[in-house]
Design a protein around this motif. Structure first.
Motif, PDB file in Angstrom:
ATOM      1  N   PRO A 138      -3.714   5.002   3.411  1.00 16.04           N
ATOM      2  CA  PRO A 138      -3.633   4.023   2.063  1.00 16.04           C
ATOM      3  C   PRO A 138      -4.497   4.343   1.333  1.00 16.04           C
ATOM      4  O   PRO A 138      -5.106   3.553   1.094  1.00 16.04           O
ATOM      5  N   LEU A 145       4.590   3.013  14.847  1.00 15.84           N
ATOM      6  CA  LEU A 145       3.731   2.101  15.031  1.00 15.84           C
ATOM      7  C   LEU A 145       3.258   1.149  13.579  1.00 15.84           C
ATOM      8  O   LEU A 145       3.071  -0.147  14.176  1.00 15.84           O
ATOM      9  N   GLY A 146       3.135   1.999  13.203  1.00 11.28           N
ATOM     10  CA  GLY A 146       2.474   1.247  11.736  1.00 11.28           C
ATOM     11  C   GLY A 146       0.925   1.724  11.969  1.00 11.28           C
ATOM     12  O   GLY A 146       0.539   2.494  12.678  1.00 11.28           O
ATOM     13  N   LEU A 191      -5.726  -8.811   7.731  1.00 14.31           N
ATOM     14  CA  LEU A 191      -4.269  -8.043   6.499  1.00 14.31           C
ATOM     15  C   LEU A 191      -3.412  -8.149   8.045  1.00 14.31           C
ATOM     16  O   LEU A 191      -3.728  -7.011   9.392  1.00 14.31           O
ATOM     17  N   TYR A 231      -8.441   0.970  11.968  1.00 12.04           N
ATOM     18  CA  TYR A 231      -6.796   0.639  12.667  1.00 12.04           C
ATOM     19  C   TYR A 231      -6.392   2.237  13.138  1.00 12.04           C
ATOM     20  O   TYR A 231      -7.342   3.196  12.687  1.00 12.04           O
ATOM     21  N   TYR A 233       1.101  -0.997   0.121  1.00  8.58           N
ATOM     22  CA  TYR A 233      -0.143   0.211  -0.138  1.00  8.58           C
ATOM     23  C   TYR A 233       0.755   0.842  -0.406  1.00  8.58           C
ATOM     24  O   TYR A 233       1.826   1.507   0.833  1.00  8.58           O
ATOM     25  N   PHE A 247       3.483   0.959   2.917  1.00  4.85           N
ATOM     26  CA  PHE A 247       3.099  -0.379   3.767  1.00  4.85           C
ATOM     27  C   PHE A 247       2.961  -1.952   3.264  1.00  4.85           C
ATOM     28  O   PHE A 247       2.529  -1.946   1.953  1.00  4.85           O
ATOM     29  N   LYS A 288       1.075   5.336   1.059  1.00  5.27           N
ATOM     30  CA  LYS A 288       0.338   6.279   1.887  1.00  5.27           C
ATOM     31  C   LYS A 288       0.922   8.171   1.702  1.00  5.27           C
ATOM     32  O   LYS A 288       1.741   7.944   1.738  1.00  5.27           O
ATOM     33  N   PHE A 309      -9.796   1.556   1.745  1.00  2.48           N
ATOM     34  CA  PHE A 309      -8.838   3.241   3.264  1.00  2.48           C
ATOM     35  C   PHE A 309      -9.905   4.603   3.247  1.00  2.48           C
ATOM     36  O   PHE A 309     -10.440   4.812   2.137  1.00  2.48           O
ATOM     37  N   PHE A 353       0.060  -5.957   8.644  1.00  2.97           N
ATOM     38  CA  PHE A 353       0.613  -4.842   8.131  1.00  2.97           C
ATOM     39  C   PHE A 353       2.604  -4.481   8.603  1.00  2.97           C
ATOM     40  O   PHE A 353       2.410  -4.300  10.135  1.00  2.97           O
ATOM     41  N   GLY A 354       3.208  -3.796   7.562  1.00  3.46           N
ATOM     42  CA  GLY A 354       4.267  -3.795   8.535  1.00  3.46           C
ATOM     43  C   GLY A 354       4.473  -2.207   8.375  1.00  3.46           C
ATOM     44  O   GLY A 354       3.055  -1.363   8.764  1.00  3.46           O
ATOM     45  N   LYS A 355       5.372  -1.898   9.493  1.00  2.00           N
ATOM     46  CA  LYS A 355       5.081  -0.667  10.427  1.00  2.00           C
ATOM     47  C   LYS A 355       5.689   0.857   8.679  1.00  2.00           C
ATOM     48  O   LYS A 355       5.446   2.320   9.789  1.00  2.00           O
TER      49      LYS A 355
END
Lengths: 113, 112
Positions: free
Chosen positions: A44, B41-42, A101, B35, A36, A89, A38, B103, A103-105
């Motif tokens: 995102p 921290l993502g 899902l 979310y 993704y 991401f 953003k 999103f 997600f990474g940071k």
């Protein structure tokens, strides 16, 4: 614990060059991987995905590579453009995460002119 | 236009004052999720919903409530907000699990 890891918080690349964003995962049950993008003040947006039955997926300037044995995937952007500057991401899902899902940071990419 | 709509975009409130962030999608998606995004921290999942009247906790559900009375709407409720809930919140939807998420534009919440 973080099952999807993006170990580089930021990356700077010159316009026209290749950008390589990396992602590692720990759950061997993941079988679907997504990237993704953003921009600030926006949500995102989906960029590209790959399932575990493939090792490469290409969409225009964006290519995702999957190395299942290493539990590693990467996103290649060629050529990089200033408009690609954003946070990227990596995300993964599969039976091991209940198909949610993870997600990474994120990695902040800056493409300089 | 297919979209996920969140409101408000920005919200400043005080500790303990109940608030609701609304989320609506027009894609007839079964799956919806909330979310929060925090620096370093993502994106972390708060709650998700597989369908109407079916909700479940994500990774960081403490201090939040959700409801799914209609397919298109999935509001996030903070009964007694605290400063540690200051964050950027995103609502998302998809056709189902293991599908790509769409999103909303986000809600920046500040709890003083």
């Amino acid at each position: 614990d973080q099952q999807v890891k993006q170990n580089s918080p930021s990356l700077s690349v010159q316009e026209g060059r290749i950008s390589i964003l990396n992602c590692d995962y720990t759950n061997s049950m993941f079988d679907y991987f997504l990237w993704y993008k953003k921009y600030p003040a926006e949500g995102p947006t989906f960029l590209i995905s790959i399932s575990s039955i493939k090792d490469k997926n290409e969409d225009g300037r964006f290519t995702v590579f999957l190395n299942k044995s290493a539990k590693h995937l990467s996103l290649h952007i060629v050529p990089s453009q200033p408009g690609d500057s954003a946070v990227y991401f990596c995300a993964a899902s599969g039976s091991g995460s209940g198909y949610a899902l993870n997600f990474g940071k994120g990695t902040s990419l800056l493409v300089t002119p | 236009e297919a979209q996920v709509t969140q409101n408000p975009r920005y919200l400043i409130t005080v500790t303990g004052k109940k608030l609701t962030v609304t989320c609506s999608q027009n894609m007839n998606h079964e799956y919806m999720s909330w979310y929060r995004q925090d620096p370093g921290l993502g994106l972390r999942q708060i709650y998700y919903s597989m369908n109407v009247e079916v909700t479940d906790k994500g990774d960081v559900p403490e201090g939040y409530k959700v409801s799914r009375k209609e397919k298109r709407n999935f509001p996030l409720i903070l009964e007694s907000p605290s400063p540690n809930q200051t964050s950027l919140y995103f609502c998302a939807s998809s056709l189902g699990l293991n599908e790509k998420l769409f999103f909303g534009s986000g809600t920046q919440l500040s709890v003083l």
